[in-house]
Scaffold this active site. Structure first.
Site, mmCIF file in Angstrom:
data_model
loop_
_atom_site.group_PDB
_atom_site.id
_atom_site.type_symbol
_atom_site.label_atom_id
_atom_site.label_comp_id
_atom_site.label_asym_id
_atom_site.label_seq_id
_atom_site.Cartn_x
_atom_site.Cartn_y
_atom_site.Cartn_z
ATOM 1 N N HIS A 238 0.830 -1.233 0.078
ATOM 2 C CA HIS A 238 0.032 0.067 -0.119
ATOM 3 C C HIS A 238 0.865 1.275 0.047
ATOM 4 C CE1 HIS A 238 -3.714 -2.364 1.221
ATOM 5 N NE2 HIS A 238 -2.798 -3.010 2.317
HETATM 6 C C1 BDR Z 1 -3.076 0.876 5.221
HETATM 7 O O1 BDR Z 1 -3.259 0.141 6.512
HETATM 8 C C2 BDR Z 1 -2.337 -0.380 7.286
HETATM 9 O O2 BDR Z 1 -2.334 -1.631 7.447
HETATM 10 C C3 BDR Z 1 -1.073 -0.188 6.102
HETATM 11 O O3 BDR Z 1 0.093 0.221 6.470
HETATM 12 C C4 BDR Z 1 -1.618 0.934 5.190
HETATM 13 O O4 BDR Z 1 -1.275 2.163 5.593
HETATM 14 C C5 BDR Z 1 -3.754 -0.075 4.294
HETATM 15 O O5 BDR Z 1 -5.230 -0.174 4.563
#
Ligand code: BDR
Ligand code: CA
Length: 309
Positions: A238
């Site tokens: 992400h």
């Molecule tokens: C987001 O949530 C976190 O778990 C990850 O670091 C990312 O920023 C994804 O939904």
């Protein structure tokens, strides 16, 4: 010309990769890393950020900020990221110190002193919203807020309708979207296309440096949960998508849209309501990045990580 940025983060393995990508990229001048509670509590996110900075050998100040969302209890995600938030590789106790200034104070002062700065939130938006509430005038100095959060085509990952970063602090996300700042969002729509497949991780492991191995080991850990959940060949990487957008926007597909955050208690708390097909007369307030050239993204990541120790 380098671009001044502040990374606001809750590491988190994918946050760690984003920090490494940013610090390996000469186009970016990372003025500071501000930590927030999210994937794990604040003492761990601020410890983890320092461990990640150590891996680069660079001197970047790390600040601890808000320990809880604005108006609700903290929700964490150890079930994804492990007990430390950075489970996977063994990383030593950091040398990089924790600054003794609160992250929100640093944010306000740094933005005041740096017209044209870009903020990169990679976690819940508590620090950024607090800074914007306490010093609304700083918005004039912010070139852009480029954040990971939300979803439209891929709606939710922590609830059926909400993405983690927005769900943890929907009030903060709402404040940011209403602040008048130029906002670009890298939502699940985009990040779910950036998968840590075996060949991509093996290429990073073969870079021949510590950073490549660490990133592969971080992904090895966190992808186990997502592969099982989504039935995919790897996990969505992400947060590095935010940094890649700053470096190579031509790798992405984006559209100007209007986005509202659902702050009401209930089933859809933290949902991003995206007028993707422009069915209302509300003008765009967000650049919504819905697609990515994933091979190009991983090539960029490898090229940049290769510059680190
Ligand atoms: C987001 O949530 C976190 O778990 C990850 O670091 C990312 O920023 C994804 O939904
Ligand atoms: Ca994050």
């Amino acid at each position: 010309m380098t671009r001044p940025v502040i990374i606001d983060t809750d590491p988190g393995q994918d946050d760690a990769v984003a920090i490494l990508l940013a610090l390996a990229s000469p186009e970016l001048d990372v003025r500071g890393i501000t930590c927030v509670a999210g994937n794990v509590p604040l003492p761990l996110t601020s410890l983890n950020a320092r461990k990640v900075v150590d891996l680069t050998g660079k001197d970047v100040p790390v600040y601890a900020g808000c320990a809880a969302p604005l108006d609700r209890p903290l929700v964490t995600a150890e079930y994804v990221h492990g007990r430390t938030g950075l489970d996977g590789p063994a990383l030593p106790v950091p040398v990089t110190p924790l600054q003794d200034i609160h992250a929100v104070d640093f944010l306000i002062d740094a933005v005041k002193a740096t017209p044209g700065i870009t903020l990169c939130p990679l976690g819940p938006l508590t620090n950024i919203a607090t800074a914007l509430t306490r010093a609304p005038g700083i918005v004039r100095n912010i070139k852009e807020i480029v954040m990971m959060g939300g979803g439209y085509f891929e709606q939710g990952n922590i609830t059926p309708s909400a993405e983690f970063n927005i769900h943890v602090d929907p009030t903060a996300a709402d404040i940011v979207l209403r602040s008048g700042a130029q906002v670009t969002v890298l939502p699940l729509d985009c990040t779910h296309q950036a998968l840590t497949t075996r060949p991509r991780l093996e290429a990073l492991r073969r870079l021949g440096n510590r950073a490549g191995v660490v990133v592969a080991e971080l992904a090895d850990f966190f992808e186990r949960y997502d592969k099982e959940k989504y039935g995919t060949d790897g996990a969505p990487l992400h947060d590095p998508c935010v940094i890649a957008w700053l470096l190579r926007p031509e790798l992405f597909v984006a559209r100007e849209v209007h986005v509202t955050v659902d702050t009401r208690e209930g089933l859809t708390l933290g949902a991003t309501v995206v007028d993707y097909w422009r069915v209302t007369d509300r003008g765009p307030n967000v650049t919504w990045v819905r697609g990515i050239n994933a091979d190009g993204f991983f090539a960029l990541l490898g090229e940049r990580l290769a510059r680190l120790p």
